[in-house]
Design an enzyme around this catalytic site. Structure first.
Site, PDB file in Angstrom:
ATOM      1  N   LEU A  17     -46.643 -45.487  16.838  1.00 39.90           N
ATOM      2  CA  LEU A  17     -45.442 -46.089  16.259  1.00 39.90           C
ATOM      3  C   LEU A  17     -45.233 -47.485  16.834  1.00 39.90           C
ATOM      4  O   LEU A  17     -44.970 -47.638  18.025  1.00 39.90           O
ATOM      5  CB  LEU A  17     -44.222 -45.207  16.535  1.00 39.90           C
ATOM      6  CG  LEU A  17     -44.370 -43.716  16.164  1.00 39.90           C
ATOM      7  CD1 LEU A  17     -43.059 -42.980  16.370  1.00 39.90           C
ATOM      8  CD2 LEU A  17     -44.870 -43.556  14.733  1.00 39.90           C
ATOM      9  N   GLY A  20     -41.247 -51.352  15.510  1.00 38.33           N
ATOM     10  CA  GLY A  20     -39.995 -51.873  16.042  1.00 38.33           C
ATOM     11  C   GLY A  20     -39.972 -53.394  16.123  1.00 38.33           C
ATOM     12  O   GLY A  20     -40.979 -54.026  16.455  1.00 38.33           O
ATOM     13  N   ARG A  24     -34.530 -57.205  21.490  1.00 40.92           N
ATOM     14  CA  ARG A  24     -34.120 -57.533  22.856  1.00 40.92           C
ATOM     15  C   ARG A  24     -35.141 -58.420  23.571  1.00 40.92           C
ATOM     16  O   ARG A  24     -34.834 -59.000  24.615  1.00 40.92           O
ATOM     17  CB  ARG A  24     -33.881 -56.249  23.662  1.00 40.92           C
ATOM     18  CG  ARG A  24     -32.619 -55.504  23.244  1.00 40.92           C
ATOM     19  CD  ARG A  24     -32.572 -54.111  23.817  1.00 40.92           C
ATOM     20  NE  ARG A  24     -32.706 -54.105  25.277  1.00 40.92           N
ATOM     21  CZ  ARG A  24     -32.928 -53.005  25.996  1.00 40.92           C
ATOM     22  NH1 ARG A  24     -33.077 -51.833  25.380  1.00 40.92           N
ATOM     23  NH2 ARG A  24     -33.020 -53.077  27.302  1.00 40.92           N
ATOM     24  N   ASP A 110     -45.184 -49.035  22.615  1.00 38.18           N
ATOM     25  CA  ASP A 110     -44.692 -49.933  23.662  1.00 38.18           C
ATOM     26  C   ASP A 110     -44.782 -49.321  25.054  1.00 38.18           C
ATOM     27  O   ASP A 110     -44.054 -49.717  25.966  1.00 38.18           O
ATOM     28  CB  ASP A 110     -43.249 -50.360  23.372  1.00 38.18           C
ATOM     29  CG  ASP A 110     -42.262 -49.192  23.386  1.00 38.18           C
ATOM     30  OD1 ASP A 110     -42.703 -48.035  23.528  1.00 38.18           O
ATOM     31  OD2 ASP A 110     -41.050 -49.446  23.260  1.00 38.18           O
ATOM     32  N   ASN A 178     -37.471 -36.844  27.856  1.00 34.65           N
ATOM     33  CA  ASN A 178     -38.444 -37.024  26.784  1.00 34.65           C
ATOM     34  C   ASN A 178     -39.094 -38.398  26.895  1.00 34.65           C
ATOM     35  O   ASN A 178     -38.417 -39.405  27.079  1.00 34.65           O
ATOM     36  CB  ASN A 178     -37.729 -36.888  25.434  1.00 34.65           C
ATOM     37  CG  ASN A 178     -38.628 -37.188  24.258  1.00 34.65           C
ATOM     38  OD1 ASN A 178     -39.781 -36.790  24.237  1.00 34.65           O
ATOM     39  ND2 ASN A 178     -38.084 -37.900  23.274  1.00 34.65           N
ATOM     40  N   TYR A 379     -67.523 -86.384  25.185  1.00 35.70           N
ATOM     41  CA  TYR A 379     -66.842 -86.523  23.897  1.00 35.70           C
ATOM     42  C   TYR A 379     -66.724 -87.999  23.540  1.00 35.70           C
ATOM     43  O   TYR A 379     -66.185 -88.801  24.313  1.00 35.70           O
ATOM     44  CB  TYR A 379     -65.462 -85.874  23.992  1.00 35.70           C
ATOM     45  CG  TYR A 379     -64.703 -85.827  22.688  1.00 35.70           C
ATOM     46  CD1 TYR A 379     -65.273 -85.248  21.546  1.00 35.70           C
ATOM     47  CD2 TYR A 379     -63.418 -86.345  22.595  1.00 35.70           C
ATOM     48  CE1 TYR A 379     -64.571 -85.193  20.358  1.00 35.70           C
ATOM     49  CE2 TYR A 379     -62.701 -86.287  21.407  1.00 35.70           C
ATOM     50  CZ  TYR A 379     -63.283 -85.721  20.287  1.00 35.70           C
ATOM     51  OH  TYR A 379     -62.590 -85.667  19.110  1.00 35.70           O
TER      52      TYR A 379
END
Length: 402
Positions: A17, A20, A24, A110, A178, A379
């Protein structure tokens, strides 16, 4: 473990997932694209999923997240057009797993610190009993405020997940929380996902309803325990990102020292996810290693050096204050001193540039000496040319090689 894993995981898919917005973070960059050890957050999760030999990994992203879709290749992506909660995100991910039959891991995009072993334990817990249809990863926290609580039944199985704001005073004393990681039988997930309701203040669908819905059908939910709460830290702000970066750096520092590398000041040394340093090398304080650095054995990197995209072979000594840029190879026993910058150069065995030089886009032979202030001038305003120096060449001070 390898044989056990290959057997358990031969029918494993993963839904990650990552839709999001990460408001924040206050950033134009999607939250999961911010780096930890110079690797995007989401790549930590997809790499771990791939290490488990999942047959398919599906990353759920939001609209206008093309950078995420590109970063997670070869994982598939599917767009959650409306962000209506984790339950809706999983339902979206299932559209790419319509014919899949096996276990489905659900991981949050995340949480970059979660390890392969912790996820493997979660998978194993799903198979711990005939009636176990799903497993949930939990961890004990000293301060569980704000986290959903895992409420167990008398048999030690998961009864339900209660969000902090909905928990009773007794439930708030529970310190088992959880983490957001699930392992669910595919058919069970398809059955339960359609039963999730959005009868909450946010009007969203949450996968935290799955255990209660499973119990109503007589199915059990096992809990797999993560011993280190740092593994499951989520990143929602720049402060969270800094905390996770610090933990990841300390992991890498510990790994280096356990592998036989001396860090004279570990907390002033900064690594990338893929930094590879050989045994008996010594790293001074203030050194920064960008992506793509390989250092062989018996190398000394003195204080305040910056390396990125380089290979340093055995016996070399660098710094202090040296900068090695991408495409550089230092062969054996090279000496690079203070305020020397080298870019895209093959630097021959035994050669040295002890101070105040720029050497770019060059091939340098063996036993070459660059005097102070000598530089390559490659260069011309239109084309970048290459400088070639043979073996046993002495280049004096303040020389421009055009």
């Amino acid at each position: 473990m390898a044989d056990k894993q290959s057997t358990k995981n031969k029918h494993l898919a993963c839904i990650i997932l990552a839709a999001g917005k990460g408001t924040r973070m206050r950033s134009k960059t999607p939250k999961v694209m911010h780096p930890v050890l110079n690797l995007p957050i989401i790549k930590w999760i997809t790499n771990t999923a791939q290490s488990l030999n999942a047959v398919k990994s599906v990353v759920v992203i939001g609209p206008d997240m093309d950078a995420v879709a590109q970063a997670v290749t070869p994982c598939e992506t599917v767009i959650q057009t409306e962000r209506k909660g984790t339950g809706d995100a999983v339902k979206t991910g299932l559209t790419n797993l319509q014919d899949f039959d096996g276990d489905i891991l659900i991981l949050l995009g995340d949480t970059p610190l979660i390890t392969q072993q912790t996820i493997q334990d979660l998978i194993d817990a799903r198979h711990d009993g005939n009636d176990v249809r799903l497993s949930v990863l939990g961890t004990f926290m000293d301060n569980p405020d704000g986290y959903g609580r895992l409420i167990l039944d008398d048999d030690g199985m998961l009864d339900k997940i209660v969000e902090h704001k909905d928990a009773s005073e007794e439930e708030k004393t529970v310190d088992l929380v959880n983490t957001g990681a699930f392992c669910v039988d595919a058919q069970t997930l398809r059955t339960l996902i359609s039963a999730i309701k959005n009868e909450n203040a946010q009007g969203e669908y949450y996968i935290t309803d799955l255990p209660a819905l499973a119990k109503a059908k007589g199915w059990k939910t096992a809990v797999s325990y993560c011993d280190d709460e740092n593994e499951v830290l989520g990143i929602n702000s720049r402060q969270d990102l800094a905390v996770v970066e610090d933990i990841a750096q300390n992991r890498k520092r510990t790994q280096m020292m356990e592998n036989g590398v001396t860090l004279q000041d570990p907390f002033a040394t900064y690594f990338s996810y893929d930094t590879d340093i050989g045994q008996d090398s010594i790293i001074g304080p203030g050194c920064v290693f960008g992506p793509g650095v390989k250092i062989d054995e018996d190398v000394e990197v003195k204080a305040f050096c910056h390396l990125e995209g380089v290979h340093v072979k055995s016996g070399c000594a660098l710094g202090p204050y040296a900068r090695l840029r991408p495409g550089t190879v230092l062969h054996e026993n090279v000496r690079i001193g203070n305020f020397v910058e080298i870019k895209n150069t093959d630097f021959g065995k035994g050669s040295k540039a002890n101070h105040l030089s720029y050497i770019g886009d060059s091939t340098i032979g063996e036993d070459v000496n660059f005097g102070a202030g000598s530089i390559t001038v490659n260069y011309d305003g239109f084309t970048k040319h290459r400088t070639h120096v043979g073996n046993n060449v002495m280049i004096g001070c303040n020389v421009n090689l055009i």
